[in-house]
Design an enzyme around this catalytic site. Structure first.
Site, PDB file in Angstrom:
ATOM      1  N   GLY A 159       0.849  -1.188   0.000  1.00  9.03           N
ATOM      2  CA  GLY A 159       0.000   0.000   0.000  1.00  9.03           C
ATOM      3  C   GLY A 159       0.878   1.229   0.000  1.00  9.03           C
TER       4      GLY A 159
ATOM      5  N   GLU B  57       0.397   4.400   0.827  1.00  4.15           N
ATOM      6  CA  GLU B  57       0.377   5.268   2.010  1.00  4.15           C
ATOM      7  C   GLU B  57       1.008   4.590   3.225  1.00  4.15           C
ATOM      8  OE1 GLU B  57      -2.960   6.013  -0.807  1.00  4.15           O
ATOM      9  OE2 GLU B  57      -2.291   4.260   0.323  1.00  4.15           O
TER      10      GLU B  57
ATOM     11  N   LYS C  37       9.118  14.061  -9.898  1.00  4.79           N
ATOM     12  CA  LYS C  37      10.128  12.997  -9.874  1.00  4.79           C
ATOM     13  C   LYS C  37      10.405  12.567 -11.310  1.00  4.79           C
ATOM     14  CE  LYS C  37       7.196  11.000  -7.223  1.00  4.79           C
ATOM     15  NZ  LYS C  37       6.446   9.957  -6.467  1.00  4.79           N
TER      16      LYS C  37
ATOM     17  N   GLY D 240       8.329   0.317  -4.719  1.00  6.55           N
ATOM     18  CA  GLY D 240       8.379   1.060  -3.463  1.00  6.55           C
ATOM     19  C   GLY D 240       9.301   2.252  -3.455  1.00  6.55           C
TER      20      GLY D 240
ATOM     21  N   ASP E 157       7.518   5.661  -3.032  1.00  7.49           N
ATOM     22  CA  ASP E 157       7.026   5.882  -1.670  1.00  7.49           C
ATOM     23  C   ASP E 157       8.170   6.211  -0.722  1.00  7.49           C
ATOM     24  OD1 ASP E 157       4.450   5.228  -2.577  1.00  7.49           O
ATOM     25  OD2 ASP E 157       4.780   3.097  -2.184  1.00  7.49           O
TER      26      ASP E 157
ATOM     27  N   ASP F   5       9.560  -3.571  -0.497  1.00  7.87           N
ATOM     28  CA  ASP F   5       9.098  -2.189  -0.620  1.00  7.87           C
ATOM     29  C   ASP F   5       9.925  -1.167   0.150  1.00  7.87           C
ATOM     30  OD1 ASP F   5       7.102  -3.091  -2.220  1.00  7.87           O
ATOM     31  OD2 ASP F   5       5.491  -2.878  -0.750  1.00  7.87           O
TER      32      ASP F   5
END
Length: 340
Positions: free
Chosen positions: A34, A36, A229, A264, A267, A303
């Site tokens: 996920g 978040e 990015k 990942g 994130d 991740d």
């Protein structure tokens, strides 16, 4: 301690254990995934009091998610357990040598999931409202907006509420499968309500129809910072101008990395950048912090990758532009290209 709250769905993730085609797999590895919650775990690793707000099913997958997040230092008091709806699930299908250009793919089983039932009513949960009221940072994602009308309402409620000193970040996190047949223009509206927006250059083309920096800033004039990015090339921050001065542009090259797996990394970049911002660092240092966190994840399977210790991290962040350009990251080790 500064507090951060990340809101969004986390699913159980199943992957063929031997990287074989799904129809031939006899074993599936179970993990979680996920955007978040990945950011939440990254922020927790960087010393922030971090919490995740969501919903999971009353099932083994939901319990696995809660236990994994707790193990990474993320608070889950704002998570509701749904007795009737299941935890979302996705299956990651690995790329095959017989089709090297096909890449890996993902099968989603999240319609009707517990998290998709989030809505404005989620804010009436005393645990959730308390976490949000006391947060220095609230982190949201475009993924949540696509899950259900209720989830979209939740994001709008959070983004339009009085800030009272809080910062709200919004990572576009474009997922083509989620937006098929939906009005993607809501992403522009939501992003423009945030204080900090993060978007990949490749994502911007799909979500906003352009990759041009000036055009993106025109489409989203209100956020304090827009972070673009640019894949393995660089990251760019565009700050908002004021009546007395124009906005600033900062571009920091990405580090040289021996990539093991890209999952990942975006994130991790978000967690690195946002933690730098919360700790009062300037744009250049915050972007560097994002690159370091992303590099650590790029060099491992999974991740998240472990960060350098505080001393080494400080040296890396304070390095000259020349020394920064000479860094090469492999298997989590930060060295110069000469190995010195």
């Amino acid at each position: 301690m500064l507090s951060a709250v990340c809101v969004g769905e986390t699913m159980a993730m199943l992957t063929p254990a031997q990287a074989v085609p799904l129809h031939q797999a006899t074993e599936l590895h179970c993990g979680i995934g996920g955007a978040e919650s990945n950011v939440a775990m990254g922020l927790a690793a960087m010393g922030l009091d971090t919490h995740w707000v969501s919903r999971v099913g009353h099932d083994g997958f939901g319990r696995r998610i809660l236990e994994d997040l707790r193990a990474h230092g993320v608070g889950v008091s704002g998570v509701e357990v749904d007795e009737s709806r299941p935890t979302g699930l996705y299956v990651k299908v690995p790329a095959q040598e017989t089709d090297p250009d096909g890449g890996s793919s993902v099968l989603y089983y999240r319609q009707g999931s517990a998290a998709s039932a989030m809505g404005r009513g989620t804010l009436s949960n005393p645990a959730v409202s308390s976490l949000l009221e006391n947060a220095a940072l609230i982190h949201l994602s475009g993924i949540t907006a696509a899950l259900s009308p209720g989830c979209l309402d939740l994001l709008e409620a959070i983004l339009t509420a009085p800030r009272n000193g809080r910062t709200i970040s919004f990572d576009v996190n474009w997922r083509a499968a989620l937006w098929a047949g939906q009005d993607r223009s809501v992403l522009q509206r939501l992003a423009n309500l945030a204080d900090v927006v993060l978007v990949g250059k490749d994502e911007a083309a799909h979500a906003f129809g352009t990759t041009d920096e000036a055009e993106l800033r025109r489409l989203m004039p209100d956020p304090e910072v827009l972070v673009i990015k640019n894949e393995a090339i660089s990251a760019i921050s565009l700050t908002r101008g004021t009546a007395d001065s124009s906005g600033t542009r900062e571009e920091v090259p990405a580090l040289s990395v021996a990539v093991v797996e890209p999952v990942g990394a975006g994130d991790s970049f978000a967690a690195g950048y946002l933690s730098g911002m919360l700790f009062g660092l300037g744009q250049k240092a915050s972007l560097r912090r994002g690159h370091v966190a992303a590099a650590c994840t790029l060099t491992v399977h999974g991740d998240r990758g472990p960060l350098p210790d505080a001393g080494q991290l400080a040296v890396i962040l304070d390095s000259s532009d020349e020394d920064w350009a000479a860094i090469h990251v492999e298997e989590g080790h930060f060295n110069t290209r000469t190995g010195a």
